[in-house]
Motif scaffolding. Structure first.
Motif, PDB file in Angstrom:
ATOM      1  N   SER A   1       2.299  34.081  18.606  1.00 42.83           N
ATOM      2  CA  SER A   1       2.801  33.026  19.485  1.00 42.83           C
ATOM      3  C   SER A   1       3.222  31.804  18.684  1.00 42.83           C
ATOM      4  N   VAL A   2       2.414  31.436  17.698  1.00 45.43           N
ATOM      5  CA  VAL A   2       2.723  30.261  16.887  1.00 45.43           C
ATOM      6  C   VAL A   2       4.012  30.506  16.108  1.00 45.43           C
ATOM      7  N   PHE A   3       4.076  31.675  15.467  1.00 47.77           N
ATOM      8  CA  PHE A   3       5.250  31.992  14.652  1.00 47.77           C
ATOM      9  C   PHE A   3       6.505  32.045  15.534  1.00 47.77           C
ATOM     10  N   GLY A   4       6.421  32.834  16.618  1.00 47.04           N
ATOM     11  CA  GLY A   4       7.574  32.995  17.508  1.00 47.04           C
ATOM     12  C   GLY A   4       7.990  31.664  18.112  1.00 47.04           C
ATOM     13  N   GLY A   5       7.001  30.899  18.583  1.00 43.69           N
ATOM     14  CA  GLY A   5       7.293  29.612  19.201  1.00 43.69           C
ATOM     15  C   GLY A   5       8.024  28.692  18.244  1.00 43.69           C
TER      16      GLY A   5
ATOM     17  N   ASP B   1       8.897  42.036   8.774  1.00 39.90           N
ATOM     18  CA  ASP B   1      10.038  42.577   9.519  1.00 39.90           C
ATOM     19  C   ASP B   1       9.771  42.527  11.027  1.00 39.90           C
ATOM     20  N   VAL B   2       8.524  42.854  11.424  1.00 40.71           N
ATOM     21  CA  VAL B   2       8.163  42.803  12.846  1.00 40.71           C
ATOM     22  C   VAL B   2       8.293  41.380  13.369  1.00 40.71           C
ATOM     23  N   MET B   3       7.787  40.426  12.578  1.00 41.34           N
ATOM     24  CA  MET B   3       7.806  39.036  13.011  1.00 41.34           C
ATOM     25  C   MET B   3       9.240  38.538  13.209  1.00 41.34           C
ATOM     26  N   VAL B   4      10.081  38.842  12.215  1.00 39.12           N
ATOM     27  CA  VAL B   4      11.464  38.346  12.271  1.00 39.12           C
ATOM     28  C   VAL B   4      12.220  38.995  13.423  1.00 39.12           C
ATOM     29  N   ARG B   5      12.068  40.328  13.545  1.00 38.67           N
ATOM     30  CA  ARG B   5      12.813  41.029  14.596  1.00 38.67           C
ATOM     31  C   ARG B   5      12.364  40.560  15.982  1.00 38.67           C
ATOM     32  N   SER B   6      11.028  40.449  16.155  1.00 38.74           N
ATOM     33  CA  SER B   6      10.519  40.047  17.469  1.00 38.74           C
ATOM     34  C   SER B   6      10.971  38.636  17.820  1.00 38.74           C
ATOM     35  N   SER B   7      10.984  37.736  16.827  1.00 39.25           N
ATOM     36  CA  SER B   7      11.436  36.369  17.099  1.00 39.25           C
ATOM     37  C   SER B   7      12.898  36.378  17.504  1.00 39.25           C
TER      38      SER B   7
ATOM     39  N   SER C   1      11.107  43.943  22.631  1.00 37.88           N
ATOM     40  CA  SER C   1      10.553  43.695  21.305  1.00 37.88           C
ATOM     41  C   SER C   1       9.475  44.732  20.966  1.00 37.88           C
ATOM     42  N   TYR C   2       8.616  45.035  21.934  1.00 39.60           N
ATOM     43  CA  TYR C   2       7.566  46.036  21.721  1.00 39.60           C
ATOM     44  C   TYR C   2       8.192  47.387  21.403  1.00 39.60           C
ATOM     45  N   ASN C   3       9.181  47.736  22.224  1.00 39.06           N
ATOM     46  CA  ASN C   3       9.829  49.038  22.074  1.00 39.06           C
ATOM     47  C   ASN C   3      10.505  49.178  20.714  1.00 39.06           C
ATOM     48  N   GLU C   4      11.200  48.107  20.287  1.00 39.92           N
ATOM     49  CA  GLU C   4      11.902  48.169  19.001  1.00 39.92           C
ATOM     50  C   GLU C   4      10.906  48.261  17.843  1.00 39.92           C
ATOM     51  N   THR C   5       9.821  47.490  17.934  1.00 39.90           N
ATOM     52  CA  THR C   5       8.821  47.517  16.869  1.00 39.90           C
ATOM     53  C   THR C   5       8.241  48.917  16.724  1.00 39.90           C
ATOM     54  N   ARG C   6       7.973  49.518  17.876  1.00 39.21           N
ATOM     55  CA  ARG C   6       7.395  50.843  17.883  1.00 39.21           C
ATOM     56  C   ARG C   6       8.377  51.849  17.269  1.00 39.21           C
ATOM     57  N   ARG C   7       9.640  51.689  17.653  1.00 38.51           N
ATOM     58  CA  ARG C   7      10.626  52.678  17.236  1.00 38.51           C
ATOM     59  C   ARG C   7      10.895  52.624  15.737  1.00 38.51           C
ATOM     60  N   TRP C   8      10.855  51.418  15.163  1.00 36.94           N
ATOM     61  CA  TRP C   8      11.158  51.296  13.739  1.00 36.94           C
ATOM     62  C   TRP C   8       9.930  51.566  12.882  1.00 36.94           C
ATOM     63  N   ASP C   9       8.804  51.851  13.520  1.00 34.17           N
ATOM     64  CA  ASP C   9       7.575  52.060  12.759  1.00 34.17           C
ATOM     65  C   ASP C   9       7.500  53.507  12.284  1.00 34.17           C
ATOM     66  N   ARG C  10       6.950  53.683  11.071  1.00 36.45           N
ATOM     67  CA  ARG C  10       6.853  55.032  10.534  1.00 36.45           C
ATOM     68  C   ARG C  10       5.889  55.893  11.361  1.00 36.45           C
TER      69      ARG C  10
ATOM     70  N   THR D   1       4.977  37.442  19.916  1.00 36.19           N
ATOM     71  CA  THR D   1       5.969  36.694  19.141  1.00 36.19           C
ATOM     72  C   THR D   1       7.228  36.509  19.984  1.00 36.19           C
ATOM     73  N   ALA D   2       7.647  37.599  20.645  1.00 32.26           N
ATOM     74  CA  ALA D   2       8.890  37.531  21.411  1.00 32.26           C
ATOM     75  C   ALA D   2       8.756  36.588  22.595  1.00 32.26           C
ATOM     76  N   ASN D   3       7.613  36.637  23.324  1.00 38.32           N
ATOM     77  CA  ASN D   3       7.629  35.802  24.522  1.00 38.32           C
ATOM     78  C   ASN D   3       7.445  34.318  24.223  1.00 38.32           C
ATOM     79  N   ASN D   4       6.943  33.975  23.054  1.00 38.18           N
ATOM     80  CA  ASN D   4       6.960  32.546  22.702  1.00 38.18           C
ATOM     81  C   ASN D   4       8.278  32.106  22.071  1.00 38.18           C
ATOM     82  N   ALA D   5       8.943  33.042  21.365  1.00 36.01           N
ATOM     83  CA  ALA D   5      10.255  32.701  20.806  1.00 36.01           C
ATOM     84  C   ALA D   5      11.237  32.441  21.943  1.00 36.01           C
ATOM     85  N   MET D   6      10.953  33.059  23.105  1.00 37.82           N
ATOM     86  CA  MET D   6      11.798  32.891  24.277  1.00 37.82           C
ATOM     87  C   MET D   6      11.852  31.437  24.749  1.00 37.82           C
TER      88      MET D   6
END
Lengths: 507, 316
Positions: A112-116, A249-255, A276-285, A303-308
């Motif tokens: 939340s802090v990072f995304g915000g 990568d997760v932090m940047v993409r989600s933001s 954001s959840y879906n994309e993180t999951r999909r790009w994960d090994r 991260t995504a809902n505070n970046a919003m």
């Protein structure tokens, strides 16, 4: 100029108000049924006589705090306090059950802090350019965005796609009860007057998640009703910070997803956190382990809902078009202080707009100590309460929340019906998550699809739904999202086949 | 729950009565204001502005109750069913309230209410995006006549001021266009500004905050002070009479004393300098219309709206 604004924003009385607003927002966000919109509009009359900067910052910091606050209930109790926290439950609640509640809550906070902060920084720097870009999203793009959100169902129900899709379909069907978005005709109301008002989202989510959860917790023998261990987890903070650095990568993409979707009027938090959840999951090994307690899942959603927050203010401040209802209320305050949205906000010579954005940045950063020392410590006490007492307490809180949405027992009735229904579904293997996604995204998808069809008819070609640059990208992402689980299982099968002859030889 | 509230209300009234010696006059207790939309929406903001100046006028504030759902029909119904003792009033939108009984989405009727007064009026504008080929209403109408149903017009929701204004324009100018409903005013504005529709209809208040797009016509009888450059529909030969208005109503059958008190106080509030200024800040024109005139306007408005909706096959 910038320095003047910074000096305005770090005045002790301003900082104190930001801190109070942030904590108040976080508490409101944690209470199911109470939304940040309610909190900030209740405070509007208090804010009017204030100095413009102070007034705007009180509202802004409540908004920021509320977007974080919903995470703790999602993690500890599997209750999404707001629809945006739904994806936080997917991995957050399993983590709490494994005794990793502290780690999950710290991850939600760090995210939340990072995304915000990223959201506000983007708002400050690119304000005009991005606002123009957000206008390029028409109904067709909104439709594909919600479809992309809905493809999360496929990912969430790996192993039993049919039951997942059934749940999603059911959620969409329930969301259709009430007046249809185009003709205003009552649908599926069975001549029962209250149903014309439709199924309100928050009571429905409270039923599906909270009541169903309480009911199934009653199944287990008394000995198992102890709360999950909180776990000392002394290294939780180090672990979370480590993950943050490792998974930048997760932090940047989600933001980025949070800011982009926040900018789109009417799209909002739930779509941002879900995609954001879906994309993180999909790009994960190891994407299959999502849903069983992956800390990255919590990071992605929060991260995504505070970046919003920052994102939703971009079109509001630059164009006068608020990204969501929170931004709309803040726009109302802005106008009543005699400030006009537009590029002139920055250059009007007062520096208030810039100071407001700096204040928001401070609010997002202040969340870290405030939540670490106060909110998380208080929240974790909940887990020490024996479940025998916790279950009825949760039910009471949920009922009050459901009641407050409609101001009538209708909200409680919705909650009870979906709670019992949700429990029955759980027994036959259909989980609450896909039903909830259907409920949240179904109405948006339907509305935008109707608009797209009307435009297509007027233009004389149904290809207009797809043959648009942004639409094409979104359609491709949807296809990828649906295909990924299939491709993954094909790869596994190939691998097994390749391994099989080897093992035969060894025998 | 409601019994608890009533008990608290009675207790509060008793305390209030013992403090204020002259207890016989209306009001003896706090008045509840039902807002049939969510907290923080446009109606809420207007209601809160009324509350602010009502307090200045009488020293008393409203108890706010939000009952959203079905585009306001749920809360409006709650007002109709409240005890007609003067202690429950509500803020409703015109023309939404007029249309809901004929569209089948509401169980109330227009004579279930006592009308206190109109507090503001927000005319509708026909807006096109910056890059639009249409510079005047005349050009827009000519294009619509040439290619019927190919022009798209974004409107906010169904059975609202935007839709009725669009139907009225289509009827008066004798054109056919495709109406594309969106979810909220901000959404409609974004659709227009982004050029996803040929034009759209939004409230003048929202339009004046926009950075992009231009208005071809405004639906009021005279040009608005907020946008003096925008010509009226009437000026351009299209007869229009449509605005989004906020009005205060109460359940039918109020005691005479209560009705007079509410009407007089609301008039003083609406005509106060402070209220006019505060409305202007929200780009809303404060317009007072007394209860009797309002009731007439509502009744004749329903006939007209029903005729339009029937003509376009939206209701039976």
């Amino acid at each position: 100029m910038l320095i003047d604004s910074i000096i305005m924003a770090v005045h002790p009385s301003v900082l104190l108000l930001i801190a109070l607003g942030t904590v108040f927002g976080a508490i409101i966000g944690a209470l199911p049924g109470f939304s940040s919109v309610m909190a900030i509009s209740l405070l509007l009359p208090v804010v009017y006589p204030m100095d413009p900067l102070l007034g705007l910052l009180v509202l802004g910091s409540i908004y920021m705090g509320a977007m974080y606050g919903d995470a703790n209930a999602a993690i500890l109790l599997n209750i999404p306090g707001t629809a945006s926290a739904l994806p936080t439950t997917f991995d957050g609640f399993p983590m709490a059950q494994q005794g990793r509640a502290r780690e999950a809550m710290l991850a939600a906070l760090a995210g939340s802090v990072f995304g915000g902060a990223v959201g506000v920084l983007v708002l400050m720097m690119t304000f005009g350019v991005l606002a123009e870009f957000s206008l390029r999203f028409g109904p067709q793009e909104y439709f594909w965005l919600t479809v992309l959100g809905l493809t999360t169902i496929a990912a969430l129900s790996e192993g039993n796609l049919v039951k997942g899709l059934a749940g999603g379909g059911l959620g969409i069907a329930i969301s259709m009860i009430g007046l249809d978005p185009y003709w205003g005709m009552p649908r599926f109301t069975f001549d029962a007057p209250p149903l014309v008002a439709g199924i309100h989202l928050i009571p429905a989510l409270l039923g599906l998640f909270c009541v169903a959860q309480v009911l199934s917790s009653l199944e287990s023998p008394a000995g198992d009703r102890r709360p999950p261990e909180v776990g000392r987890q002394k290294d939780a903070l180090r672990k979370v910070l480590g993950t943050m650095v490792r998974r930048w990568d997760v932090m940047v993409r989600s933001s980025a997803i949070g800011v982009l979707i926040g900018m789109l009027p009417g799209a909002g938090g739930p779509i941002a956190s879900t995609i954001s959840y879906n994309e993180t999951r999909r790009w994960d090994r190891d994407s299959r382990s999502f849903g069983t307690g992956r800390v990255e899942g919590v990071f992605a959603s929060e991260t995504a809902n505070n970046a919003m927050v920052g994102g939703s203010l971009i079109p509001m401040m630059a164009l006068g078009i608020p990204g969501n209802v929170n931004a709309a209320v803040i726009l109302g305050a802005l106008l009543s202080f005699g400030m006009r949205p537009g590029m002139s906000l920055i250059s009007d010579g007062t520096g208030i707009a810039t100071a407001f954005m700096i204040g928001l940045l401070i609010s997002s950063l202040l969340l870290a100590p405030l939540a670490y020392f106060i909110i998380i410590r208080l929240s974790i006490l909940v887990l020490r309460v024996p479940r025998t007492y916790l279950a009825p307490t949760i039910l009471i809180f949920a009922s009050v929340g459901a009641y407050s949405v409609t101001n009538s027992s209708y909200g409680v009735a919705i909650m009870a019906a979906l709670g019992i229904g949700g429990y029955a579904l759980r027994r036959i293997g259909i989980h609450a998550a896909p039903v909830g996604l259907g409920l949240i995204l179904g109405p948006i998808a339907e509305r935008e699809f109707t608009s797209s069809l009307l435009i297509a008819q007027a233009q004389g070609s149904y290809w207009t739904l797809v043959m648009r640059p942004i639409s094409l990208v979104l359609v491709a992402l949807c296809l990828l999202s649906i295909m990924t689980p299939l491709l993954l299982s094909m790869r596994d099968r190939m691998r097994k086949r390749r391994l099989a002859p080897d093992s035969e030889k060894q025998q | 729950m409601s019994r608890l509230i009533k008990t608290i209300g009675v207790a509060a009234a008793l305390i209030g009565a013992s403090v204020v010696q002259a207890a016989a006059e209306f009001p003896e207790q706090q008045i509840t204001m039902i807002v049939p939309f969510g907290a923080g929406g446009g109606s809420d903001r207007v209601a809160r502005t009324i509350d602010r100046f009502w307090q200045e006028e009488t020293g008393q504030s409203f108890n706010f109750q939000y009952q959203p759902g079905a585009s306001g029909a749920v809360g409006t119904d709650a007002i109709a069913r409240a005890e007609p003792d003067g202690y429950t009033v509500g803020i409703v939108n015109l023309p939404n309230m007029i249309v809901q009984p004929v569209s089948g989405s509401a169980s109330f009727a227009l004579d279930d209410f006592d009308y206190i007064g109109r507090v503001n009026s927000d005319p509708m504008v026909l807006m096109v995006p910056d890059g639009s080929p249409f510079n005047t209403l005349e050009e827009f109408i000519a294009a619509a006549k040439e290619m019927p149903n190919t022009l798209t017009i974004a409107i906010t929701g169904t059975f609202g001021a935007g839709q009725l204004a669009a139907l009225q324009m289509m009827d008066a100018a004798d054109i056919e266009a495709t109406l594309v409903p969106t979810q909220g005013g901000a959404n409609t504005a974004a659709r227009i500004a982004g050029g996803h529709v040929s034009a759209g209809i939004i409230g003048l208040g929202l339009f004046t905050n926009q950075e992009t797009g231009r208005a071809l016509a405004v639906s009021s009888a005279e040009r608005s002070d907020f946008a003096p450059d925008v010509p009226t529909f009437d000026e351009q030969g299209v007869t229009m009479d449509m605005a989004l208005a906020r009005v205060i109503v109460a359940p039918d059958g109020l005691p005479e004393e209560a009705l007079t008190y509410l009407r007089d106080t609301l008039q003083e509030v609406t005509e106060s300098q402070g209220f006019i200024e505060a409305s202007r800040e929200q780009s809303l024109g404060a317009v007072w219309q007394d209860g009797d005139a309002l009731e007439d306007a509502v009744m004749s408005g329903q006939e007209q709206a029903a005729r339009l909706l029937r003509q376009y096959g939206l209701i039976e």
